[in-house]
Design an enzyme around this catalytic site. Structure first.
Site, PDB file in Angstrom:
ATOM      1  N   TYR A 158     -22.196  26.454   4.948  1.00  0.00           N
ATOM      2  CA  TYR A 158     -20.951  27.234   4.931  1.00  0.00           C
ATOM      3  C   TYR A 158     -20.820  28.042   3.654  1.00  0.00           C
ATOM      4  CZ  TYR A 158     -18.586  24.036   1.636  1.00  0.00           C
ATOM      5  OH  TYR A 158     -18.218  23.323   0.529  1.00  0.00           O
ATOM      6  N   ARG A 214     -26.388  33.536  -1.202  1.00  0.00           N
ATOM      7  CA  ARG A 214     -26.425  32.065  -1.215  1.00  0.00           C
ATOM      8  C   ARG A 214     -26.489  31.516   0.210  1.00  0.00           C
ATOM      9  NH1 ARG A 214     -21.775  28.952  -4.358  1.00  0.00           N
ATOM     10  NH2 ARG A 214     -20.579  29.660  -2.575  1.00  0.00           N
ATOM     11  N   HIS A 273     -32.376  13.338  16.120  1.00  0.00           N
ATOM     12  CA  HIS A 273     -32.449  13.824  14.733  1.00  0.00           C
ATOM     13  C   HIS A 273     -33.403  15.001  14.595  1.00  0.00           C
ATOM     14  CE1 HIS A 273     -30.490  10.031  14.057  1.00  0.00           C
ATOM     15  NE2 HIS A 273     -30.323  10.308  12.788  1.00  0.00           N
ATOM     16  N   LYS A 326     -25.403  24.589   0.323  1.00  0.00           N
ATOM     17  CA  LYS A 326     -23.968  24.493   0.617  1.00  0.00           C
ATOM     18  C   LYS A 326     -23.817  23.945   2.039  1.00  0.00           C
ATOM     19  CE  LYS A 326     -19.675  26.902  -0.529  1.00  0.00           C
ATOM     20  NZ  LYS A 326     -19.063  25.794  -1.240  1.00  0.00           N
ATOM     21  N   GLU A 332     -21.206  18.419 -12.045  1.00  0.00           N
ATOM     22  CA  GLU A 332     -20.217  19.387 -11.548  1.00  0.00           C
ATOM     23  C   GLU A 332     -19.039  18.605 -11.003  1.00  0.00           C
ATOM     24  OE1 GLU A 332     -21.432  21.763  -8.134  1.00  0.00           O
ATOM     25  OE2 GLU A 332     -22.466  20.087  -7.198  1.00  0.00           O
ATOM     26  N   LEU A 345     -24.340  22.832  -6.974  1.00  0.00           N
ATOM     27  CA  LEU A 345     -24.225  24.075  -6.223  1.00  0.00           C
ATOM     28  C   LEU A 345     -24.291  25.256  -7.190  1.00  0.00           C
ATOM     29  CD1 LEU A 345     -23.561  24.980  -3.211  1.00  0.00           C
ATOM     30  CD2 LEU A 345     -21.347  25.601  -4.167  1.00  0.00           C
TER      31      LEU A 345
END
Ligand code: PDD
Length: 291
Positions: free
Chosen positions: A35, A54, A105, A150, A182, A206
């Site tokens: 996302y 990104r 999976h 992300k 972070e 990230l």
């Protein structure tokens, strides 16, 4: 149903209530997707190209092709934000691997990605935040080893953010192997010895768009900065601590683990950078700076 409530799903704009996906969607079953969150000020998507770069990196990392060209993304997102004229917004976009015949999976050879985007109004960043700052706590980082992607799989971040809240803190700063990495939904900066410091990009964090912008602005303004590992001790002894994200911009942390950071007020370097950031945003809204 107002136009404002329409969302984008797999090629069409439709009222949110009518947007439906399969229960077999791998995003739903496995959290198999990625996302982006992109702010939009005065009708302009902020740092869109960086977010799309990104997104490409995230898709590549999970072995997915980008379902849209850059031009298509721009068109979709511009149409979405145009539905809320005059409002500052945060666009959320998500691409999952789509639905497969059975729950397995193993990545299916053929699956049509599910592409979803919505936009919600954001209140202008509360000036009180910059005046008063926030409190944070440190927690051990329980996330996986590919935090540079992300991914929509955010259970660890959710639990950590909840734990911060349970301790009356607005954010948790995550520690791994003795280093500060972070926040649960933000990047980390400290100031010590008059130098802005932030951890270097790696699979532990990230690569934040706001982080990069802060460094870009520091570089332009000739403010000294370093991308270097930040030990837990360096964090706890820092003169200033900030967090950054697309939705919160730059926020000073004035209390960490119940103790004052510096003198317990947003520091001078924060005030400088906050001003530079606000100027950049304004220039860009007037069309002077590039996306
Ligand atoms: N999160 N680190 C993490 C783990 C994040 O989730 C985010 C942003 C950031 C900051 O990145 P950026 O400056 O590109 O927003 C760093 C978004 C806002 C979210 O999940 O809602």
């Amino acid at each position: 149903m107002t136009e404002q409530n329409s969302v984008f799903l797999n090629g069409e704009f439709l009222p949110r209530e009518q947007a439906q996906i399969s229960v077999m969607d791998r995003g739903f079953l496995f959290g198999d997707g990625v996302y982006e969150v992109i702010p939009c000020y005065s009708g302009k998507l902020f740092r869109l190209e960086h977010h799309l770069n990104r997104l490409n990196d995230s898709l590549l990392a999970i072995h997915m092709e980008n379902p849209h060209t850059r031009g298509e993304w721009r068109e979709i997102l511009e149409e979405l934000v145009a539905r809320r004229p005059g409002e500052d917004q945060a666009v959320y976009l998500q691409v999952t691997r789509g639905a497969a015949e059975k729950r397995d999976h193993l990545i299916p050879e053929q699956a049509t990605p599910t592409v979803f985007a919505m936009s919600n109004p954001i209140a202008p960043v509360n000036p009180e935040l910059a005046e008063k700052g926030i409190s944070a706590i440190t927690l051990q980082d329980i996330r996986w080893h590919r935090c540079n992607i992300k991914a929509i799989t955010l259970l660890a971040n959710v639990l950590l953010r909840e734990e911060a809240g349970d301790n009356d803190a607005s954010e948790a700063i995550l520690l791994r192997d003795g280093f500060a990495i972070e926040g649960t939904a933000s990047n980390l900066f400290i100031v010590s010895g008059g130098i802005i410091r932030t951890p270097p990009k790696s699979e532990r964090l990230l690569p934040g768009i706001t982080r990069d912008l802060v460094l870009e602005l520091a570089s332009t303004e000739k403010i000294p900065f370093l991308e270097e590992d930040i030990s837990e001790r360096a964090l706890l002894e820092a003169d200033e601590v900030w967090i950054t994200s697309s939705t919160r911009e730059i926020v000073p942390v004035v209390e960490l683990n119940g103790k004052k950071v510096g003198n317990g007020q947003p520091g001078p370097m924060f005030r400088t950078m906050h001003g530079i950031y606000a100027d950049y945003k304004q220039q860009r809204e007037r069309g002077a700076a590039e996306s």
